[in-house]
Design an enzyme around this catalytic site. Structure first.
Site, PDB file in Angstrom:
ATOM      1  N   GLU A 159      23.696 122.469  24.588  1.00 41.34           N
ATOM      2  CA  GLU A 159      24.807 123.416  24.531  1.00 41.34           C
ATOM      3  C   GLU A 159      26.086 122.721  24.097  1.00 41.34           C
ATOM      4  OE1 GLU A 159      27.083 126.937  24.951  1.00 41.34           O
ATOM      5  OE2 GLU A 159      24.979 126.481  24.541  1.00 41.34           O
ATOM      6  N   GLU A 170      37.712  96.683  43.204  1.00 44.30           N
ATOM      7  CA  GLU A 170      36.864  97.261  42.166  1.00 44.30           C
ATOM      8  C   GLU A 170      36.085  96.152  41.479  1.00 44.30           C
ATOM      9  OE1 GLU A 170      40.947  97.917  39.738  1.00 44.30           O
ATOM     10  OE2 GLU A 170      39.264  99.126  39.065  1.00 44.30           O
ATOM     11  N   LYS A 221      34.723  93.656  38.651  1.00 39.94           N
ATOM     12  CA  LYS A 221      35.344  93.052  37.467  1.00 39.94           C
ATOM     13  C   LYS A 221      34.358  93.171  36.311  1.00 39.94           C
ATOM     14  CE  LYS A 221      37.705  88.893  35.844  1.00 39.94           C
ATOM     15  NZ  LYS A 221      36.987  88.831  34.551  1.00 39.94           N
ATOM     16  N   GLU A 255      39.087  98.106  30.642  1.00 42.94           N
ATOM     17  CA  GLU A 255      38.059  97.264  30.019  1.00 42.94           C
ATOM     18  C   GLU A 255      37.127  98.124  29.174  1.00 42.94           C
ATOM     19  OE1 GLU A 255      38.608  94.236  30.982  1.00 42.94           O
ATOM     20  OE2 GLU A 255      36.875  92.977  30.568  1.00 42.94           O
ATOM     21  N   LYS A 298      35.146  85.671  41.867  1.00 40.28           N
ATOM     22  CA  LYS A 298      34.014  85.559  40.965  1.00 40.28           C
ATOM     23  C   LYS A 298      32.694  85.375  41.719  1.00 40.28           C
ATOM     24  CE  LYS A 298      36.158  85.570  36.931  1.00 40.28           C
ATOM     25  NZ  LYS A 298      35.929  84.503  35.977  1.00 40.28           N
ATOM     26  N   CYS A 347      38.509  54.646  17.862  1.00 42.27           N
ATOM     27  CA  CYS A 347      39.363  53.633  17.225  1.00 42.27           C
ATOM     28  C   CYS A 347      39.154  52.220  17.760  1.00 42.27           C
ATOM     29  CB  CYS A 347      40.833  54.016  17.380  1.00 42.27           C
ATOM     30  SG  CYS A 347      41.459  53.862  19.076  1.00 42.27           S
TER      31      CYS A 347
END
Length: 788
Positions: free
Chosen positions: A34, A123, A125, A183, A324, A421
């Protein structure tokens, strides 16, 4: 036509509502068939009546003509990154810092409690790409990538193709100007379908959903973007003008949801550290079952007023943190450890690994940071090691599987000579500066002492020197710099300005025109601002903003190069460690030689040569005494000494009885001061600081300079709306160059408001207060008149 237009508007309203039900509420009200029927009907009507097509129509998501390149967008409110928490203690430390930062604003609680808990929003990530969506009068007018936080890319044509991004907001109580941040990502199902289609077409498959999302958003052909299963999820806001947002993070996101902007269904509002940990553990336990990739959770202080109180540090807010998850890990073999030499001479061990897939990416190299990390891991060449993509980005060696260590495993040793070097490699020393004395210990970094005689350091130093934000020499890419160094044409940045046509034109990749263009670009860079020059020098810990501060405040290379560390700390955001880095850099004879050579080759610095009026007479006797770091004498003790003696010379001449007679000045403090002044080196340092403050005009007895001399000195200006001829960032820079302060809000003290299209509440307030208002054309005329 009127009937057709009515039907078009009705269909659009229905489709907007169905999109809202499907993408935001997750509660579709009609079958897909529909929806498709209504969509096709609208397409047909718009085909028959092309004049009725609008940008916010649901049909306008298929993409337009391919772009040649993306234009730049200046973020009026920077898109900052977040600090990270990896362990439970990190989170407890974050909550403690928040509570300390709020201080008296936080309710005290009852007699038996430890004080009221702070409310946070929580919330997931999302592992995607951060974007900004600008709505003006409820209609999507611009989409931009985060970029470097200050400047992003204009991807409007691409974000318009994302199905759950509303082209027009629901309702009517949204602010006239609203910047939504969130995001863009691809779900697991969408990613699987995308790769399945790629395989069927014989094209390249994507490594992971994040790369697929980022690559899709940066397509110059928006029709390709439209074919990708991208989704958007809002997590915050930036620029807001007119209207009102709620006073908490959680309720603002609920407003977004009401306006048709998708937010995370996992959004929660909780209080206290234990509740944050519970949320983290709950999401972590359900991570594999979620329909999209996440790499942690984000916690934000909920109250906006408290967010403002906590503020920011460097490039991240103090009121938010990303907690994390442990990254995905795999096992592989350490084949070798090689050493790389960076711009500052740091010799860094890099693990060469048997290639292994970690979180969808093939990993064959991993950072080992430094030799202390190698020792901590007990690492040997030939070991079986556990690899983690830290933060799901940077590969790291986590641990060694000792039971699999082969008999022929070899120890990892750092050479005494630089691998590039041959110069000596020395371990750095750390100087910890505290009250009374400096303590020296071994640092974790090994450094090649060859400086610009080391080809690796020379190449990296020149790459930095010519970069866009430094000397901005167009055409000198990394490969060309490496080529010129390898050919022996560049032995220091100063050699750039001695390059000759005959030596370049015969090199591989160079012809007459390219050689002339390169030499012209180098010549054009000879005149450069002091701030760019300071940044180009590559002083450790001195980034672009610190370079701008040094140039603006001290006004000349001579003053910056002579400044003592204690004097430098009078500049905002310059701490003692950075001040010592700056002072040490300019005190180094080799660096002095390079700077002299640059000036001799005709590099001309645009400098004011004057101390900025803001810093005139900024020092006090008490502040100098505090900076001397005398044991047992802090701010209060320094104030009492300053009040008692009035001058440094009087203090240096004081005897024991003088010190004992100071009210509320402890005997321990008096004894520490006597011991400090008994050392001639300490007295000489104090006198040198005072002498330099006098020389620079920063001494308390120096005349206080008024902020005058520039045509807009002492004036406060406000920019609002969209500027079309120049970006707001460029307009701000021009006003500041003319002496004005550019504020974010209008008040009775505002001198002038520049109002572009879409100006909202700031313009209204300016009109109410009788503040002068210029449109962009009048503003450009004013700039022209002021600058000639």
């Amino acid at each position: 036509m009127s009937q057709a237009l009515d039907r078009i508007n009705a269909l659009r309203a229905q489709l907007h509502q169905h999109n809202h039900n499907y993408y935001v509420l997750d509660a579709p009200s009609i079958p897909d068939a529909e929806y498709d029927r209504l969509f096709r009907e609208l397409q047909q009507l718009e085909l028959e009546h092309p004049d009725a097509v609008t940008n916010d129509s649901p049909t306008q998501r298929v993409g337009g003509a391919a772009l040649k390149t993306f234009s730049q967008v200046q973020h009026e409110v920077p898109m900052l990154s977040l600090g990270n928490a990896f362990a439970e203690q990190d989170l407890h430390d974050f909550v403690r810092r928040v509570r300390e930062g709020l201080g008296d604003l936080l309710p005290a609680g009852d007699l038996f409690g430890g004080g009221a808990e702070v409310a946070f929003t929580c919330e997931p990530k999302l592992d995607g790409l951060a974007v900004s969506l600008l709505y003006e009068e409820g209609v999507l007018t611009r989409g931009a990538t985060r970029g470097d936080g200050s400047t992003g890319e204009d991807i409007t044509i691409n974000v318009r193709t994302i199905r759950n991004v509303p082209l027009k907001l629901q309702g009517s109580d949204w602010p006239p100007v609203l910047e939504v941040r969130g995001e863009v990502y691809i779900s697991h199902a969408g990613f699987a379908a995308l790769n399945q289609r790629a395989l069927a077409e014989g094209s390249k498959v994507f490594a992971n959903p994040r790369n697929a999302a980022a690559g899709s958003l940066r397509q110059l052909d928006s029709k390709i973007t439209a074919s990708r299963p991208l989704e958007f999820c809002a997590y915050g806001f930036g620029r807001v003008e007119g209207g009102e947002l709620a006073d908490s993070q959680y309720h603002i996101l609920q407003q977004f949801k009401r306006w048709g902007i998708p937010i995370s269904p996992e959004l929660r509002q909780v209080s206290g550290a234990e509740a944050l940990l519970a949320y983290y553990q709950d999401i972590g336990a359900r991570r594999a079952a979620l329909s999209y990739d996440i790499d942690g959770v984000v916690f934000k202080v909920d109250d906006l007023a408290w967010q403002a109180q906590l503020g920011f540090r460097a490039r991240e807010p103090r009121w938010a943190i990303a907690h994390k998850f442990p990254a995905q890990e795999e096992i592989t073999t350490l084949l070798d450890v090689e050493f790389q030499v960076g711009r500052t001479g740091a010799v860094t061990p890099v693990a060469r690994l048997a290639p292994v897939q970690v979180a969808g990416v093939t990993v064959s190299n991993a950072t080992l940071h430094n030799m202390d990390e190698v020792a901590r891991l007990g690492l040997m060449i030939g070991d079986t090691v556990v690899i983690r993509r830290a933060g799901d980005v940077i590969p790291q060696v986590v641990s060694v599987v000792l039971e699999r260590r082969p008999d022929d495993a070899q120890a990892v040793t750092i050479a005494c000579q630089c691998p590039v070097c041959g110069s000596a490699v020395e371990r750095t020393q750390l100087i910890k500066r505290g009250k009374g004395k400096d303590s020296v210990s071994e640092g974790a970094v090994y450094r090649c002492v060859g400086r610009l005689a080391c080809q690796a350091q020379l190449i990296q130093a020149i790459i930095h020197f010519v970069s866009r934000r430094a000397m901005d020499i167009d055409g000198l890419g990394d490969k060309i710099v490496e080529q010129l160094v390898n050919e022996g044409l560049l032995r220091s940045p100063a050699d750039l300005y001695a390059l000759q046509y005959e030596r370049i034109v015969g090199l591989e990749g160079f012809a007459d025109l390219s050689t002339r263009n390169l030499l012209a670009a180098i010549a054009q860079s000879r005149q450069v601002s002091l701030a760019r020059f300071i940044y180009a020098l590559g002083i450790p810990d001195v980034g672009e903003e610190t370079a701008k501060l040094l140039a603006r405040a001290l006004g000349s290379l001579a003053r910056i190069s002579q400044a003592l560390p204690e004097v430098l700390t009078y500049l905002p955001d310059v701490g003692l460690e950075v001040a010592h880095e700056i002072h040490s850099f300019f005190a180094d004879s080799h660096n002095q030689h390079v700077i002299s050579a640059l000036l001799e080759q005709g590099v001309v610095l645009e400098e004011s040569s004057e101390l900025h009026a803001e810093f005139s007479a900024c020092a006090t006797l008490a502040s100098v005494l505090e900076k001397l770091n005398i044991n047992h004498i802090a701010s209060t003790g320094a104030q009492r000494l300053a009040q008692r003696f009035g001058s440094l010379s009087a203090l240096l001449a004081a005897d024991w009885l003088d010190l004992r007679s100071i009210e509320r000045f402890t005997e321990k403090a008096a004894q520490s001061l006597r011991e400090f002044l008994a050392n001639p080196a300490n007295v000489a340092r104090a006198q040198a600081i005072e002498a330099q403050l006098l020389e620079f005009g920063m001494h308390w007895q120096s005349p206080k300079q008024a902020l005058t001399g520039l045509p807009l000195a002492g004036q406060t200006w406000v920019l609002t709306g969209t500027l079309e001829i120049m970006s707001r960032e460029q307009a701000k820079a021009k006003l500041e160059d003319l002496g004005a302060k550019v504020a974010g809000s209008v008040s009775a003290k505002t001198h002038c408001v520049v109002a572009g299209p879409g100006a909202g509440s700031k313009l209204t307030k300016a009109q109410q207060l009788g503040v002068a208002v210029l449109d962009e054309a009048a503003f450009m005329q004013r700039l022209q008149a002021l600058t000639g």
